[in-house]
Design an enzyme around this catalytic site. Structure first.
Site, PDB file in Angstrom:
ATOM      1  N   CYS A 107       0.820  -1.233   0.000  1.00 11.32           N
ATOM      2  CA  CYS A 107       0.000   0.000   0.000  1.00 11.32           C
ATOM      3  C   CYS A 107       0.844   1.269   0.000  1.00 11.32           C
ATOM      4  CB  CYS A 107      -0.940   0.002   1.190  1.00 11.32           C
ATOM      5  SG  CYS A 107      -2.100  -1.364   1.145  1.00 11.32           S
ATOM      6  N   HIS A 127      -3.317   7.317   2.634  1.00  7.53           N
ATOM      7  CA  HIS A 127      -3.720   6.016   2.113  1.00  7.53           C
ATOM      8  C   HIS A 127      -5.122   5.703   2.633  1.00  7.53           C
ATOM      9  CE1 HIS A 127      -3.898   1.922   0.974  1.00  7.53           C
ATOM     10  NE2 HIS A 127      -3.693   1.421   2.187  1.00  7.53           N
ATOM     11  N   ASN A 146     -10.022  -0.065  -0.122  1.00  5.72           N
ATOM     12  CA  ASN A 146      -8.558   0.008  -0.086  1.00  5.72           C
ATOM     13  C   ASN A 146      -8.013  -0.516  -1.419  1.00  5.72           C
ATOM     14  OD1 ASN A 146      -5.830  -0.335   0.327  1.00  5.72           O
ATOM     15  ND2 ASN A 146      -6.025  -1.320   2.325  1.00  5.72           N
TER      16      ASN A 146
END
Ligand code: ACO
Length: 323
Positions: A113, A250, A280
């Site tokens: 990520c 994020h 996500n």
């Protein structure tokens, strides 16, 4: 001094969206649980003909259009992804070919990520080192392909998509008022591998594997790691949270975003949140969030923007730039 200045940005999302309610017949879950624990309301899921390469190409073309450039203007492509089309060659090279680009060079960057934040920091070094003048930085993911669709604790959290930036070398005064990348801080610690990983790979199982996560454990570490790396970035740039125009974190979980912003003293109205729309999307989440905030007119030329991410590894990092 040379600065890496954002000239354009773009995004691409799979055609199909999946709402939280669509999971209710598949696993024991509810829209209410997912919204309350994560803030996610929907995510995009790639069809068979939509891949990390095709989404990355579409985002790259959109970024080039907004920069008023063509692939001929680009020297380097860095693709942040953990879901490449093939084990090798790098999907960045496939995107290079899809763009009709046969000059320059391209490579993938794997920091889960945190991949996009790592890739922007890396592109900045290539530009300031004189190895490239114009860089396409892409985050593209198809996490739907590595999810265990029977595991309710992970399958509801992730989505697919891509986002991209075009960075260009421009002369700056070496001051905080310059446009471009101003500071960056990157970290990793492999001691946490077992908390978030994929249980397969070419050199171990010979399979692709599925994502495994101890969500509560990741959550426990996330806020501390994020705030540490942001404070390091603020220190390097000599600024405070009050100086920021936009915080683009994020997009894993709304509760992590809120807690990090609160701890850092970043006002709620400066935080860009898109986890409700995209879930996500790993390395695509920061450029997708940027694309939303640029398109709706929030992020404007000259704004001071902080990018942040944390993910598998663990890896984490922050980039401060003036748009
Ligand atoms: N629906 C309903 N119940 C569920 C679901 C679901 N989809 N998933 C889990 N539960 C249950 C659990 O089984 C548990 O039940 P129990 O109490 O009977 O054992 C209960 O809900 C609570 O589970 P927790 O894991 O404690 O829930 P939590 O509040 O921590 O939320 C979440 C889980 C959303 C995963 C959260 O921990 C989180 O966001 N973690 C961090 C994720 C993250 O940031 N990852 C980093 C980036 S990802 C990357 O790098 C690839």
């Amino acid at each position: 001094m040379i600065r890496s200045v954002v000239r354009g940005n773009g995004a691409a999302l799979p055609r199909r969206t999946m709402k939280n309610a669509d999971f209710e017949g598949m696993v024991e879950t509810s829209d209410e649980w997912i919204v309350q624990r994560t803030g996610i309301r929907q995510r995009h899921v790639a069809a068979d003909d939509e891949t990390t390469a095709s989404l990355g190409e579409a985002a790259a073309r959109a970024a080039l259009d907004s920069a008023g450039m063509t692939p001929a203007d680009i020297d380097l492509i860095i693709l942040a992804t953990s879901t490449p089309n093939n084990t090798f060659p790098a999907t960045a090279v496939e995107i290079q070919n899809r763009l009709g680009m046969h000059h320059g060079f391209a490579f993938d960057m794997q920091a889960v990520c945190s991949g996009f934040v790592y890739a922007v920091a890396t592109a900045d070094l290539y530009i300031r080192g004189g190895l490239a003048r114009r860089v396409l930085v892409i985050g593209s993911e198809t996490f739907s392909r590595i999810l265990d669709w029977n595991d309710r604790s992970t399958c509801v959290l992730f989505g697919d998509g891509a986002g991209a930036l075009v960075l260009e070398a421009q002369e700056g005064a070496g001051a905080i008022t310059d446009r471009g990348v101003l500071a960056a801080s990157l970290r990793s610690d492999g001691a946490h591998k077992d908390k978030l990983f994929v249980d397969g790979g070419p050199s171990t199982t010979g399979t692709v594997g599925h994502l495994r996560m101890e969500g509560r454990e990741v959550f426990k570490h996330a806020v501390g790691m994020i705030t540490d790396v942001i404070e390091a970035t603020f220190g390097e740039a000599g600024i405070t949270a009050q100086d920021l125009d936009w915080f683009v974190p994020h997009q894993a979980n709304k509760r992590i975003i809120d807690a990090s912003a609160r701890k850092l003293g970043i006002a709620e109205e400066k935080v860009v949140v898109t986890v409700d729309l995209h879930g996500n999307t790993s390395a695509a989440s920061v450029p997708l969030a940027l694309s939303v905030a640029v398109a709706d007119g929030r992020i404007k030329r000259g704004d001071l923007v902080l990018l942040e991410a944390m993910g598998g590894g663990f890896t984490w990092g922050a980039v401060l730039l003036r748009w």
